[in-house]
Design a protein around this motif. Structure first.
Motif, PDB file in Angstrom:
ATOM      1  N   ASP A  19       8.532   2.684  -7.330  1.00 40.36           N
ATOM      2  CA  ASP A  19       7.249   2.285  -6.741  1.00 40.36           C
ATOM      3  C   ASP A  19       6.155   3.060  -7.439  1.00 40.36           C
ATOM      4  O   ASP A  19       6.363   4.204  -7.861  1.00 40.36           O
ATOM      5  N   GLN A  20       4.984   2.446  -7.566  1.00 37.26           N
ATOM      6  CA  GLN A  20       3.820   3.155  -8.103  1.00 37.26           C
ATOM      7  C   GLN A  20       2.622   2.848  -7.231  1.00 37.26           C
ATOM      8  O   GLN A  20       2.348   1.694  -6.924  1.00 37.26           O
ATOM      9  N   GLY A  21       1.930   3.915  -6.828  1.00 37.66           N
ATOM     10  CA  GLY A  21       0.707   3.776  -6.039  1.00 37.66           C
ATOM     11  C   GLY A  21      -0.460   4.420  -6.762  1.00 37.66           C
ATOM     12  O   GLY A  21      -0.282   5.431  -7.446  1.00 37.66           O
ATOM     13  N   ARG A  22      -1.641   3.842  -6.623  1.00 34.91           N
ATOM     14  CA  ARG A  22      -2.850   4.424  -7.207  1.00 34.91           C
ATOM     15  C   ARG A  22      -3.720   4.929  -6.062  1.00 34.91           C
ATOM     16  O   ARG A  22      -4.086   4.176  -5.169  1.00 34.91           O
ATOM     17  N   HIS A  23      -4.052   6.224  -6.121  1.00 34.61           N
ATOM     18  CA  HIS A  23      -4.794   6.878  -5.051  1.00 34.61           C
ATOM     19  C   HIS A  23      -6.103   7.445  -5.585  1.00 34.61           C
ATOM     20  O   HIS A  23      -6.098   8.239  -6.526  1.00 34.61           O
ATOM     21  N   LYS A  24      -7.226   7.058  -4.957  1.00 33.74           N
ATOM     22  CA  LYS A  24      -8.511   7.659  -5.324  1.00 33.74           C
ATOM     23  C   LYS A  24      -8.573   9.061  -4.745  1.00 33.74           C
ATOM     24  O   LYS A  24      -8.066   9.324  -3.656  1.00 33.74           O
ATOM     25  N   LEU A  25      -9.216   9.952  -5.497  1.00 33.51           N
ATOM     26  CA  LEU A  25      -9.379  11.326  -5.027  1.00 33.51           C
ATOM     27  C   LEU A  25     -10.494  11.397  -3.999  1.00 33.51           C
ATOM     28  O   LEU A  25     -11.556  10.801  -4.175  1.00 33.51           O
TER      29      LEU A  25
ATOM     30  N   PHE B 277      -3.388   0.843  -3.472  1.00 34.42           N
ATOM     31  CA  PHE B 277      -2.515  -0.269  -3.827  1.00 34.42           C
ATOM     32  C   PHE B 277      -1.208   0.260  -4.409  1.00 34.42           C
ATOM     33  O   PHE B 277      -1.202   1.244  -5.140  1.00 34.42           O
ATOM     34  N   ALA B 278      -0.108  -0.411  -4.097  1.00 36.63           N
ATOM     35  CA  ALA B 278       1.198  -0.030  -4.639  1.00 36.63           C
ATOM     36  C   ALA B 278       1.958  -1.281  -5.049  1.00 36.63           C
ATOM     37  O   ALA B 278       1.753  -2.363  -4.488  1.00 36.63           O
ATOM     38  N   PHE B 279       2.814  -1.116  -6.031  1.00 37.85           N
ATOM     39  CA  PHE B 279       3.759  -2.174  -6.396  1.00 37.85           C
ATOM     40  C   PHE B 279       5.094  -1.514  -6.675  1.00 37.85           C
ATOM     41  O   PHE B 279       5.175  -0.307  -6.903  1.00 37.85           O
ATOM     42  N   GLY B 280       6.157  -2.313  -6.637  1.00 39.60           N
ATOM     43  CA  GLY B 280       7.465  -1.728  -6.855  1.00 39.60           C
ATOM     44  C   GLY B 280       8.502  -2.748  -7.264  1.00 39.60           C
ATOM     45  O   GLY B 280       8.283  -3.959  -7.185  1.00 39.60           O
ATOM     46  N   ALA B 281       9.642  -2.238  -7.688  1.00 43.51           N
ATOM     47  CA  ALA B 281      10.791  -3.060  -8.050  1.00 43.51           C
ATOM     48  C   ALA B 281      12.040  -2.273  -7.706  1.00 43.51           C
ATOM     49  O   ALA B 281      12.026  -1.038  -7.694  1.00 43.51           O
ATOM     50  N   GLY B 282      13.093  -2.978  -7.421  1.00 43.29           N
ATOM     51  CA  GLY B 282      14.335  -2.308  -7.085  1.00 43.29           C
ATOM     52  C   GLY B 282      15.538  -3.141  -7.478  1.00 43.29           C
ATOM     53  O   GLY B 282      15.448  -4.366  -7.604  1.00 43.29           O
ATOM     54  N   LEU B 283      16.647  -2.463  -7.673  1.00 42.43           N
ATOM     55  CA  LEU B 283      17.919  -3.113  -7.955  1.00 42.43           C
ATOM     56  C   LEU B 283      18.911  -2.607  -6.919  1.00 42.43           C
ATOM     57  O   LEU B 283      19.070  -1.393  -6.751  1.00 42.43           O
TER      58      LEU B 283
ATOM     59  N   VAL C 292       0.843  -1.199   0.000  1.00 40.24           N
ATOM     60  CA  VAL C 292       0.000   0.000   0.000  1.00 40.24           C
ATOM     61  C   VAL C 292       0.876   1.245   0.000  1.00 40.24           C
ATOM     62  O   VAL C 292       2.013   1.223   0.458  1.00 40.24           O
ATOM     63  N   ALA C 293       0.326   2.336  -0.542  1.00 37.38           N
ATOM     64  CA  ALA C 293       0.967   3.651  -0.483  1.00 37.38           C
ATOM     65  C   ALA C 293       0.037   4.551   0.326  1.00 37.38           C
ATOM     66  O   ALA C 293      -1.131   4.716  -0.019  1.00 37.38           O
TER      67      ALA C 293
ATOM     68  N   SER D  85       3.095  22.532   0.659  1.00 38.64           N
ATOM     69  CA  SER D  85       4.363  22.718  -0.042  1.00 38.64           C
ATOM     70  C   SER D  85       5.101  21.394  -0.206  1.00 38.64           C
ATOM     71  O   SER D  85       6.054  21.299  -0.974  1.00 38.64           O
ATOM     72  N   THR D  86       4.667  20.371   0.538  1.00 41.74           N
ATOM     73  CA  THR D  86       5.245  19.034   0.410  1.00 41.74           C
ATOM     74  C   THR D  86       4.122  18.002   0.319  1.00 41.74           C
ATOM     75  O   THR D  86       3.024  18.220   0.832  1.00 41.74           O
ATOM     76  N   ALA D  87       4.431  16.888  -0.337  1.00 36.74           N
ATOM     77  CA  ALA D  87       3.502  15.749  -0.395  1.00 36.74           C
ATOM     78  C   ALA D  87       4.228  14.540   0.178  1.00 36.74           C
ATOM     79  O   ALA D  87       5.246  14.110  -0.353  1.00 36.74           O
ATOM     80  N   TRP D  88       3.707  14.012   1.288  1.00 35.05           N
ATOM     81  CA  TRP D  88       4.314  12.869   1.966  1.00 35.05           C
ATOM     82  C   TRP D  88       3.538  11.621   1.574  1.00 35.05           C
ATOM     83  O   TRP D  88       2.339  11.515   1.846  1.00 35.05           O
ATOM     84  N   VAL D  89       4.231  10.669   0.958  1.00 35.88           N
ATOM     85  CA  VAL D  89       3.608   9.400   0.569  1.00 35.88           C
ATOM     86  C   VAL D  89       4.527   8.269   1.027  1.00 35.88           C
ATOM     87  O   VAL D  89       5.731   8.300   0.795  1.00 35.88           O
ATOM     88  N   TRP D  90       3.939   7.267   1.681  1.00 38.51           N
ATOM     89  CA  TRP D  90       4.685   6.183   2.311  1.00 38.51           C
ATOM     90  C   TRP D  90       4.350   4.849   1.637  1.00 38.51           C
ATOM     91  O   TRP D  90       3.304   4.276   1.920  1.00 38.51           O
ATOM     92  N   PRO D  91       5.210   4.339   0.752  1.00 39.26           N
ATOM     93  CA  PRO D  91       4.984   2.990   0.224  1.00 39.26           C
ATOM     94  C   PRO D  91       5.426   1.936   1.253  1.00 39.26           C
ATOM     95  O   PRO D  91       6.586   1.909   1.661  1.00 39.26           O
ATOM     96  N   PHE D  92       4.482   1.125   1.700  1.00 41.03           N
ATOM     97  CA  PHE D  92       4.771  -0.006   2.584  1.00 41.03           C
ATOM     98  C   PHE D  92       4.553  -1.267   1.757  1.00 41.03           C
ATOM     99  O   PHE D  92       3.409  -1.601   1.433  1.00 41.03           O
TER     100      PHE D  92
END
Length: 192
Positions: free
Chosen positions: A71-77, A50-56, A35-36, A177-184
């Motif tokens: 990471d990519q999260g989809r957020h409903k307005l 919902f979020a998904f991600g990949a890393g190297l 989740v994000a 002035s900032t947007a805080w988003v937490w991918p877990f």
């Protein structure tokens, strides 16, 4: 275009570090889902999603790890009058991690710090004309690995990303002035 440039720079930096990987261990590929969660002012505008991600990750030396994450999260307005209105938030981060604990342990904990970009892409019915905006962002988090076998770990990745919003765009972020988003996220780490 900025998204492509950020991704190419991250991959180039990791490839440049590849010769050092032999000193520190195997390169690792992460595949994650979870989740994000938005917090503070941006949480008044969008819901968690919902979020998904990949890393190297490429170990450099005994404890240092260079990481390129997506990471990519989809957020409903919130309060949207249009069905299906959402914002896709894409996180592109270059990070440095420090492995804690004893080398060879079955559990690894790697706090990380980094910087990159968050890209906000409005979508859904009635929002097709809204443009994508990207902002410089910083990151702090951790990667927790639990060894399943020689080549696979269970991975837990709590992260916090903070985007710095341009003054002209702040109205769309509840004035923030900032947007805080937490991918877990959690998933599988593949060690090559």
């Amino acid at each position: 275009m900025r998204t492509t440039h950020t991704l190419l720079v991250s991959i180039t930096l990791l490839m440049a570090a590849a010769p050092l990987a032999a000193q520190g261990g195997k390169p690792m590929l992460d595949l994650r889902a979870g989740v994000a969660v938005p917090t503070f002012d941006v949480a008044d505008v969008v819901k968690g999603g919902f979020a998904f991600g990949a890393g190297l990750a490429i170990p450099v030396g005994e404890r240092l790890v260079l990481i390129a994450d997506f990471d990519q999260g989809r957020h409903k307005l919130k309060g949207a009058t249009t069905s299906g209105a959402h914002i896709d938030v894409m996180h592109f981060m270059g990070k440095v991690g420090l492995r804690l604990g004893k080398p060879g342990s079955k559990v690894s904990i790697t706090p990380n710090l980094g910087a990159g970009m968050l890209s906000f892409n409005p979508g859904g019915t009635g929002l097709a004309t809204a443009e994508t905006n990207s902002y410089f962002a910083i990151n702090a988090g951790a990667r927790i690995g639990i060894e399943l076998s020689k080549n696979f770990d269970l991975l837990i990745s709590p992260q916090g990303d903070i985007a710095f919003i341009k003054k002209a765009d702040r109205a769309g972020f509840g004035g923030a002035s900032t947007a805080w988003v937490w991918p877990f996220t959690a998933g599988l780490r593949i060690k090559f």
